[in-house]
Design a protein around this motif. Structure first.
Motif, PDB file in Angstrom:
ATOM      1  N   LEU A   1       0.823  -1.215   0.000  1.00 48.89           N
ATOM      2  CA  LEU A   1       0.000   0.000   0.000  1.00 48.89           C
ATOM      3  C   LEU A   1       0.854   1.261   0.000  1.00 48.89           C
ATOM      4  CD1 LEU A   1      -2.848  -1.052   2.453  1.00 48.89           C
ATOM      5  CD2 LEU A   1      -3.010  -0.728  -0.026  1.00 48.89           C
ATOM      6  N   ALA A   2       1.970   1.239   0.764  1.00 45.16           N
ATOM      7  CA  ALA A   2       2.879   2.391   0.781  1.00 45.16           C
ATOM      8  C   ALA A   2       3.509   2.602  -0.590  1.00 45.16           C
ATOM      9  CB  ALA A   2       3.961   2.191   1.848  1.00 45.16           C
ATOM     10  N   ALA A   3       3.890   1.513  -1.261  1.00 44.79           N
ATOM     11  CA  ALA A   3       4.469   1.626  -2.605  1.00 44.79           C
ATOM     12  C   ALA A   3       3.441   2.183  -3.577  1.00 44.79           C
ATOM     13  CB  ALA A   3       4.974   0.265  -3.087  1.00 44.79           C
ATOM     14  N   LEU A   4       2.212   1.710  -3.488  1.00 44.36           N
ATOM     15  CA  LEU A   4       1.144   2.216  -4.351  1.00 44.36           C
ATOM     16  C   LEU A   4       0.886   3.694  -4.088  1.00 44.36           C
ATOM     17  CD1 LEU A   4      -1.042   1.601  -6.462  1.00 44.36           C
ATOM     18  CD2 LEU A   4      -2.548   0.959  -4.565  1.00 44.36           C
ATOM     19  N   ALA A   5       0.834   4.084  -2.834  1.00 46.41           N
ATOM     20  CA  ALA A   5       0.633   5.496  -2.491  1.00 46.41           C
ATOM     21  C   ALA A   5       1.813   6.335  -2.987  1.00 46.41           C
ATOM     22  CB  ALA A   5       0.474   5.656  -0.982  1.00 46.41           C
ATOM     23  N   GLY A   6       3.031   5.826  -2.835  1.00 43.25           N
ATOM     24  CA  GLY A   6       4.210   6.550  -3.310  1.00 43.25           C
ATOM     25  C   GLY A   6       4.197   6.760  -4.814  1.00 43.25           C
ATOM     26  N   VAL A   7       3.847   5.732  -5.553  1.00 47.73           N
ATOM     27  CA  VAL A   7       3.774   5.854  -7.012  1.00 47.73           C
ATOM     28  C   VAL A   7       2.682   6.848  -7.406  1.00 47.73           C
ATOM     29  CG1 VAL A   7       3.171   4.595  -9.129  1.00 47.73           C
ATOM     30  CG2 VAL A   7       4.793   3.615  -7.518  1.00 47.73           C
ATOM     31  N   THR A   8       1.548   6.793  -6.717  1.00 46.53           N
ATOM     32  CA  THR A   8       0.447   7.717  -7.021  1.00 46.53           C
ATOM     33  C   THR A   8       0.866   9.159  -6.777  1.00 46.53           C
ATOM     34  OG1 THR A   8      -1.166   6.013  -6.447  1.00 46.53           O
ATOM     35  CG2 THR A   8      -1.944   8.294  -6.467  1.00 46.53           C
ATOM     36  N   VAL A   9       1.486   9.428  -5.645  1.00 44.25           N
ATOM     37  CA  VAL A   9       1.949  10.786  -5.340  1.00 44.25           C
ATOM     38  C   VAL A   9       2.991  11.228  -6.356  1.00 44.25           C
ATOM     39  CG1 VAL A   9       3.267  12.159  -3.664  1.00 44.25           C
ATOM     40  CG2 VAL A   9       1.390  10.689  -2.887  1.00 44.25           C
ATOM     41  N   TRP A  10       3.930  10.369  -6.663  1.00 43.03           N
ATOM     42  CA  TRP A  10       4.988  10.705  -7.629  1.00 43.03           C
ATOM     43  C   TRP A  10       4.384  11.060  -8.996  1.00 43.03           C
ATOM     44  CZ3 TRP A  10       6.501   7.724 -11.985  1.00 43.03           C
ATOM     45  CH2 TRP A  10       7.626   8.211 -12.643  1.00 43.03           C
ATOM     46  N   ARG A  11       3.430  10.249  -9.462  1.00 44.02           N
ATOM     47  CA  ARG A  11       2.799  10.506 -10.769  1.00 44.02           C
ATOM     48  C   ARG A  11       2.023  11.812 -10.762  1.00 44.02           C
ATOM     49  NH1 ARG A  11       0.030   5.764 -13.802  1.00 44.02           N
ATOM     50  NH2 ARG A  11       0.073   7.431 -15.298  1.00 44.02           N
ATOM     51  N   ARG A  12       1.317  12.079  -9.676  1.00 51.68           N
ATOM     52  CA  ARG A  12       0.555  13.337  -9.601  1.00 51.68           C
ATOM     53  C   ARG A  12       1.477  14.539  -9.604  1.00 51.68           C
ATOM     54  NH1 ARG A  12      -4.280  11.698  -5.444  1.00 51.68           N
ATOM     55  NH2 ARG A  12      -5.410  10.422  -6.955  1.00 51.68           N
ATOM     56  N   ARG A  13       2.574  14.448  -8.890  1.00 55.53           N
ATOM     57  CA  ARG A  13       3.540  15.555  -8.878  1.00 55.53           C
ATOM     58  C   ARG A  13       4.173  15.738 -10.249  1.00 55.53           C
ATOM     59  NH1 ARG A  13       6.598  14.588  -3.118  1.00 55.53           N
ATOM     60  NH2 ARG A  13       4.879  15.324  -1.827  1.00 55.53           N
ATOM     61  N   ARG A  14       4.525  14.637 -10.877  1.00 54.62           N
ATOM     62  CA  ARG A  14       5.127  14.706 -12.207  1.00 54.62           C
ATOM     63  C   ARG A  14       4.141  15.281 -13.215  1.00 54.62           C
ATOM     64  NH1 ARG A  14       6.693   9.422 -15.417  1.00 54.62           N
ATOM     65  NH2 ARG A  14       4.656   9.843 -16.264  1.00 54.62           N
TER      66      ARG A  14
END
Length: 175
Positions: A151-164
C-alpha cells in the motif's frame, strides 16, 4: 500448510460465485471483447463529437492526440498493446473507431488481447491473493508488513505521478 486447515485450491478446482474459475475468466474475456466492440463503434459513429463530450474533455485534447499518434503509427497492433497499459485499455479503442482503423484487424487485435490479457491478469491476481493468504496463515505479522509495504508503494507511485503530472502545468502557469 498443514495444521492450519487452509489449502490453496488448484486453478482447475477453484471457483468464484459457484462457477469454475476458468469459466469466470472465459466469461470475463468475452465481456471485455464485447466492451471493446462497443467502444470502437461509439468512436466510429460519434467521430470528432466524442472529443467534445464530457469524457473527451476530461481526458484532454493533448492526451487524445498522443493516443491518436499511437493508433496512426501502430494501427491494430496498438489495439493489442493497449490491453497491457491501464489508461490506454479503455481510451484507445474509441479513438481507433474515430480514426476508422480497419475493423477486421481491430477485431483480431482485440480478440487476441482478450485471449491473452484476461487469463494472465486473472490467474496472476489469483496467485498473488492466494500467495498472500498462505503467507497470512503462516505469519500474520509478515503478511501485514507485506500489505502495508504494498500500500505504501502504491501510495508513493500515485503521489509521484501526480507531482510529475502537475509539474508541466506549474511551469506553464509561471511562464
Amino acid at each position: 500448510m498443514s495444521g492450519t486447515g487452509l489449502s490453496i485450491p488448484a486453478p482447475t478446482e477453484a471457483s468464484l460465485f459457484g462457477l469454475p474459475l476458468w469459466l469466470v475468466v472465459a466469461v470475463g474475456a468475452v465481456a471485455l471483447f464485447g466492451a471493446f466492440q462497443v467502444y470502437y463503434w461509439v468512436g466510429h459513429f460519434l467521430g470528432e463529437r466524442l472529443y467534445a463530450s464530457r469524457v473527451g474533455t476530461r481526458i484532454g485534447r493533448h492526451r487524445i492526440r498522443k493516443v491518436e499518434n499511437v493508433v496512426r503509427r501502430w494501427g491494430a497492433l496498438a489495439v493489442y498493446a493497449c490491453f497491457w497499459v491501464p489508461v490506454l485499455r479503455h481510451s484507445l479503442p474509441w479513438v481507433a473507431g474515430v480514426l476508422r482503423v480497419s475493423y477486421p484487424w481491430y477485431v483480431v487485435a482485440s480478440a487476441l488481447g482478450c485471449l491473452t490479457w484476461v487469463p494472465v491478469t486473472s490467474f496472476g491476481l489469483y496467485t498473488v491473493i492466494w500467495g498472500w493468504v498462505g503467507l497470512a496463515s503462516r505469519s500474520p505479522i509478515t503478511a501485514a508488513v507485506v500489505a502495508v509495504a504494498a500500500l505504501a508503494a502504491l501510495a508513493g507511485v500515485t503521489v509521484w505521478r501526480r507531482r510529475r503530472k502537475a509539474a508541466p502545468d506549474d511551469k506553464l502557469a509561471s511562464a
